[in-house]
Design an enzyme around this catalytic site. Structure first.
Site, PDB file in Angstrom:
ATOM      1  N   HIS A 221      34.510  27.961  43.525  1.00  0.00           N
ATOM      2  CA  HIS A 221      34.319  28.998  44.469  1.00  0.00           C
ATOM      3  C   HIS A 221      33.723  30.229  43.789  1.00  0.00           C
ATOM      4  CE1 HIS A 221      37.991  29.605  41.776  1.00  0.00           C
ATOM      5  NE2 HIS A 221      37.511  31.025  42.025  1.00  0.00           N
ATOM      6  N   ARG A 231      37.016  46.576  48.211  1.00  0.00           N
ATOM      7  CA  ARG A 231      37.772  45.325  48.286  1.00  0.00           C
ATOM      8  C   ARG A 231      38.873  45.453  47.188  1.00  0.00           C
ATOM      9  NH1 ARG A 231      37.943  40.143  46.170  1.00  0.00           N
ATOM     10  NH2 ARG A 231      37.950  38.230  47.602  1.00  0.00           N
TER      11      ARG A 231
END
Length: 252
Positions: A221, A231
């Site tokens: 990933h 974020r």
């Protein structure tokens, strides 16, 4: 990036979504831990384990801690267990560097909430993979991340490279991420991407959303570069090996 399939849209409120995938050979070593080492592999997403209000409270813990430092590049880390805190181009030990000032930053309630959230995520992972939660142990690194679009200054700021957690960190068997801000509202880019052969499976962060997965090569990933905004997330990782266990953080 090839074909992208969105596993979890930020606008959805997902009860429980779980996708089983074949395990890689990463768990075939002689040192298996029965009742914990993955025999069933996969990835899951849920929006019902942690409330949005709890996610906001946890994010405030991250904001207060990271206000003491922060990377010169786009990715800052705060690890309440080891005390690691990004400061400029380096890391310092939060507890040693700031000493008694820590009592003014964090409270016992902060750490109690952190423990409670960690336990609920641990139970959810155990349930999804059919294992006993008591056979799982918190492991390092377990950390808050704050990412913005500032240009990377060191390799630590380059969060976007594809990787396998079990290869990168060794002790990981199960990885979870609790998102503390909302994709498209608080930041752009920054989606979580499983890189499967022939396609990408993408999770759009949403405050309170938990994604979790087995940590081996079956779950290669990466995180997209954040284009705007900030974020926040927390990575909470678990091992089956009691020798690699760490305790919950303690406010000394």
């Amino acid at each position: 990036d090839g074909v992208t399939e969105v596993l979890a849209h930020h606008s959805e409120n997902l009860q429980d979504k779980f996708i089983e995938i074949p395990c890689s050979e990463d768990y075939d070593s002689p040192k298996r831990f029965e009742g914990c080492t993955p025999r069933k592999c996969g990835r899951g997403v849920t929006d019902v384990v942690i409330t949005k209000e709890e996610a906001e409270r946890i994010r405030r813990i991250a904001e207060r801690g990271l206000s003491l430092g922060g990377s010169e590049g786009g990715a800052s880390i705060l690890d309440l267990h080891s005390g690691a805190l990004s400061l400029g181009k380096h890391f310092v030990n939060l507890y040693r560097y700031f000493g008694d000032r820590i009592q003014d930053i964090f409270t016992e309630e902060d750490f109690a909430l952190y423990r409670d959230v960690r336990q609920r995520i641990q139970q959810k992972i155990a349930q999804a993979f059919g294992i006993n939660s008591a056979s799982m142990y918190l492991t390092e690194p377990t950390f808050f991340s704050r990412i913005n679009n500032t240009e990377a200054k060191t390799t630590h700021d380059e969060y976007w490279h594809p990787h396998v957690d079990k290869v990168t960190y060794g002790s990981f068997d199960y990885t979870s991420l609790l998102y503390l801000s909302d994709y498209s509202k608080d930041f752009g880019g920054g989606r979580f991407v499983f890189m499967d052969v022939g396609s990408n499976k993408t999770i759009e962060p949403r405050a309170g959303r938990v994604s979790f997965f087995t940590s081996g090569s079956e779950n290669l990933h990466r995180v997209e570069k954040v284009r705007w905004g900030t974020r926040y997330a927390i990575t909470i990782s678990f091992t089956c090996n009691p020798e690699r266990a760490i305790g919950d953080p303690v406010l000394v």
